[in-house]
Design a protein around this motif. Structure first.
Motif, PDB file in Angstrom:
ATOM      1  N   THR A 277       0.853  -1.181   0.000  1.00  0.00           N
ATOM      2  CA  THR A 277       0.000   0.000   0.000  1.00  0.00           C
ATOM      3  C   THR A 277       0.887   1.229   0.000  1.00  0.00           C
ATOM      4  O   THR A 277       2.085   1.141   0.305  1.00  0.00           O
ATOM      5  CB  THR A 277      -0.948   0.006   1.214  1.00  0.00           C
ATOM      6  OG1 THR A 277      -1.933   1.038   1.023  1.00  0.00           O
ATOM      7  CG2 THR A 277      -0.197   0.265   2.520  1.00  0.00           C
ATOM      8  N   SER A 278       0.329   2.369  -0.344  1.00  0.00           N
ATOM      9  CA  SER A 278       1.075   3.630  -0.358  1.00  0.00           C
ATOM     10  C   SER A 278       0.453   4.607   0.628  1.00  0.00           C
ATOM     11  O   SER A 278      -0.781   4.693   0.720  1.00  0.00           O
ATOM     12  CB  SER A 278       1.065   4.249  -1.765  1.00  0.00           C
ATOM     13  OG  SER A 278       1.745   3.419  -2.682  1.00  0.00           O
ATOM     14  N   VAL A 279       1.307   5.310   1.345  1.00  0.00           N
ATOM     15  CA  VAL A 279       0.866   6.300   2.323  1.00  0.00           C
ATOM     16  C   VAL A 279       1.692   7.559   2.124  1.00  0.00           C
ATOM     17  O   VAL A 279       2.912   7.484   1.914  1.00  0.00           O
ATOM     18  CB  VAL A 279       1.060   5.772   3.765  1.00  0.00           C
ATOM     19  CG1 VAL A 279       0.706   6.846   4.783  1.00  0.00           C
ATOM     20  CG2 VAL A 279       0.226   4.519   3.999  1.00  0.00           C
ATOM     21  N   GLU A 280       1.050   8.704   2.173  1.00  0.00           N
ATOM     22  CA  GLU A 280       1.810   9.942   2.036  1.00  0.00           C
ATOM     23  C   GLU A 280       2.719  10.156   3.237  1.00  0.00           C
ATOM     24  O   GLU A 280       2.329   9.875   4.382  1.00  0.00           O
ATOM     25  CB  GLU A 280       0.860  11.137   1.900  1.00  0.00           C
ATOM     26  CG  GLU A 280       0.238  11.242   0.527  1.00  0.00           C
ATOM     27  CD  GLU A 280      -0.630  12.472   0.393  1.00  0.00           C
ATOM     28  OE1 GLU A 280      -0.476  13.199  -0.590  1.00  0.00           O
ATOM     29  OE2 GLU A 280      -1.461  12.708   1.282  1.00  0.00           O
ATOM     30  N   ILE A 281       3.916  10.615   2.973  1.00  0.00           N
ATOM     31  CA  ILE A 281       4.850  10.951   4.050  1.00  0.00           C
ATOM     32  C   ILE A 281       4.230  12.075   4.879  1.00  0.00           C
ATOM     33  O   ILE A 281       3.841  13.110   4.349  1.00  0.00           O
ATOM     34  CB  ILE A 281       6.203  11.391   3.464  1.00  0.00           C
ATOM     35  CG1 ILE A 281       6.838  10.237   2.676  1.00  0.00           C
ATOM     36  CG2 ILE A 281       7.153  11.853   4.576  1.00  0.00           C
ATOM     37  CD1 ILE A 281       8.014  10.651   1.815  1.00  0.00           C
ATOM     38  N   GLY A 282       4.101  11.847   6.162  1.00  0.00           N
ATOM     39  CA  GLY A 282       3.448  12.819   7.039  1.00  0.00           C
ATOM     40  C   GLY A 282       2.070  12.390   7.488  1.00  0.00           C
ATOM     41  O   GLY A 282       1.503  12.964   8.414  1.00  0.00           O
ATOM     42  N   SER A 283       1.524  11.328   6.839  1.00  0.00           N
ATOM     43  CA  SER A 283       0.229  10.771   7.280  1.00  0.00           C
ATOM     44  C   SER A 283       0.509   9.780   8.405  1.00  0.00           C
ATOM     45  O   SER A 283       0.408   8.555   8.228  1.00  0.00           O
ATOM     46  CB  SER A 283      -0.494  10.096   6.115  1.00  0.00           C
ATOM     47  OG  SER A 283      -0.812  11.027   5.106  1.00  0.00           O
ATOM     48  N   ILE A 284       0.890  10.322   9.555  1.00  0.00           N
ATOM     49  CA  ILE A 284       1.407   9.511  10.651  1.00  0.00           C
ATOM     50  C   ILE A 284       0.403   8.472  11.134  1.00  0.00           C
ATOM     51  O   ILE A 284       0.754   7.301  11.350  1.00  0.00           O
ATOM     52  CB  ILE A 284       1.830  10.412  11.838  1.00  0.00           C
ATOM     53  CG1 ILE A 284       2.867  11.448  11.379  1.00  0.00           C
ATOM     54  CG2 ILE A 284       2.395   9.560  12.963  1.00  0.00           C
ATOM     55  CD1 ILE A 284       4.137  10.860  10.829  1.00  0.00           C
ATOM     56  N   GLU A 285      -0.860   8.874  11.292  1.00  0.00           N
ATOM     57  CA  GLU A 285      -1.857   7.955  11.828  1.00  0.00           C
ATOM     58  C   GLU A 285      -2.051   6.745  10.921  1.00  0.00           C
ATOM     59  O   GLU A 285      -2.069   5.600  11.388  1.00  0.00           O
ATOM     60  CB  GLU A 285      -3.192   8.681  12.021  1.00  0.00           C
ATOM     61  CG  GLU A 285      -4.253   7.820  12.670  1.00  0.00           C
ATOM     62  CD  GLU A 285      -5.560   8.576  12.910  1.00  0.00           C
ATOM     63  OE1 GLU A 285      -6.546   7.915  13.231  1.00  0.00           O
ATOM     64  OE2 GLU A 285      -5.572   9.811  12.770  1.00  0.00           O
ATOM     65  N   THR A 286      -2.165   6.988   9.623  1.00  0.00           N
ATOM     66  CA  THR A 286      -2.349   5.885   8.671  1.00  0.00           C
ATOM     67  C   THR A 286      -1.118   4.995   8.638  1.00  0.00           C
ATOM     68  O   THR A 286      -1.223   3.761   8.619  1.00  0.00           O
ATOM     69  CB  THR A 286      -2.633   6.430   7.260  1.00  0.00           C
ATOM     70  OG1 THR A 286      -3.754   7.302   7.313  1.00  0.00           O
ATOM     71  CG2 THR A 286      -2.918   5.299   6.290  1.00  0.00           C
ATOM     72  N   GLU A 287       0.061   5.607   8.655  1.00  0.00           N
ATOM     73  CA  GLU A 287       1.304   4.838   8.672  1.00  0.00           C
ATOM     74  C   GLU A 287       1.378   3.930   9.900  1.00  0.00           C
ATOM     75  O   GLU A 287       1.712   2.738   9.800  1.00  0.00           O
ATOM     76  CB  GLU A 287       2.503   5.788   8.660  1.00  0.00           C
ATOM     77  CG  GLU A 287       3.844   5.081   8.710  1.00  0.00           C
ATOM     78  CD  GLU A 287       5.020   6.038   8.871  1.00  0.00           C
ATOM     79  OE1 GLU A 287       6.129   5.566   9.151  1.00  0.00           O
ATOM     80  OE2 GLU A 287       4.806   7.263   8.725  1.00  0.00           O
TER      81      GLU A 287
END
Length: 207
Positions: A162-172
């Motif tokens: 999956t891909s997560v935007e850098i800075g999307s801490i909660e999702t990461e």
């Protein structure tokens, strides 16, 4: 709360289109589809996304790629799981053409394409998450991901990304809690200028 998960049908197009919109924005003011369709009007975007989800050309936005989480009869979440070897960028362009849009969107999403990760044909991809109950977000997402991974295994896949935007801490953190690990990231000043985030990271789990 007793969460069950099932495959999406045409009757779920409202929550599927909402998941496409919210998942692409990921808390930002604009997301991928704001640029693809060249508008940030939610009502217009949702109408286009419904048409895309129901198109005969089955892109990764097609409703058949989605799982729906239910609490009783209430839809509380959605997640897309697809095969990138089948749902290619070319197929996405064909689906857009079917609903009346040409390939001029490529120029508008150039920053996204700079940071998009590449997945090989042996990888199952998760995308476009939406959870309607923030107090139970982990439990709902866990059930959705589990269902999608079962489908991936049955189709012979052994890697899920999956891909997560850098800075999307909660999702990461949620994905890491589920057992995913970061495998790479791409940063771009152009992406930061357009979306307000440094870039995109990819996370992976071996099944």
């Amino acid at each position: 709360m007793n969460i069950t998960v099932r495959k999406a049908s045409e009757t779920d197009v409202d929550i599927v289109s909402q998941a496409l919109l919210e998942g692409s924005r990921a808390g930002k003011k604009i997301g991928l589809f704001d640029l693809v369709f060249n508008t940030s009007d939610d009502a217009i975007l949702l109408e286009y996304l419904k048409r895309l989800a129901l198109a005969s050309t089955k892109s990764y936005c097609h409703f058949s790629n989605f799982s729906i989480a239910l609490d009783g009869n209430e839809r509380v979440g959605a997640l897309c799981g697809y095969e990138p070897r089948i749902a290619t960028h070319e197929v996405f362009s064909q689906a857009l053409e079917e609903i009346g849009f040409d390939e001029s969107y490529h120029e508008r999403i150039a920053a996204y394409l700079l940071c998009e990760g590449e997945s090989d044909n042996k990888t199952w991809v998760l995308d476009f998450i939406m959870v309607n109950n923030p107090f139970q977000s982990f439990e709902i997402l866990k059930e959705l991901v589990g269902k999608s991974m079962l489908t991936a295994r049955l189709k012979g896949y052994r890697k899920v990304q999956t891909s997560v935007e850098i800075g999307s801490i909660e999702t990461e953190l949620i994905y890491k809690k589920l057992g995913f690990t970061v495998i790479d990231e791409k940063r771009s000043e152009y992406y930061k200028e357009q979306f307000g985030r440094a870039g995109i990271m990819r996370l992976q789990m071996i099944l």
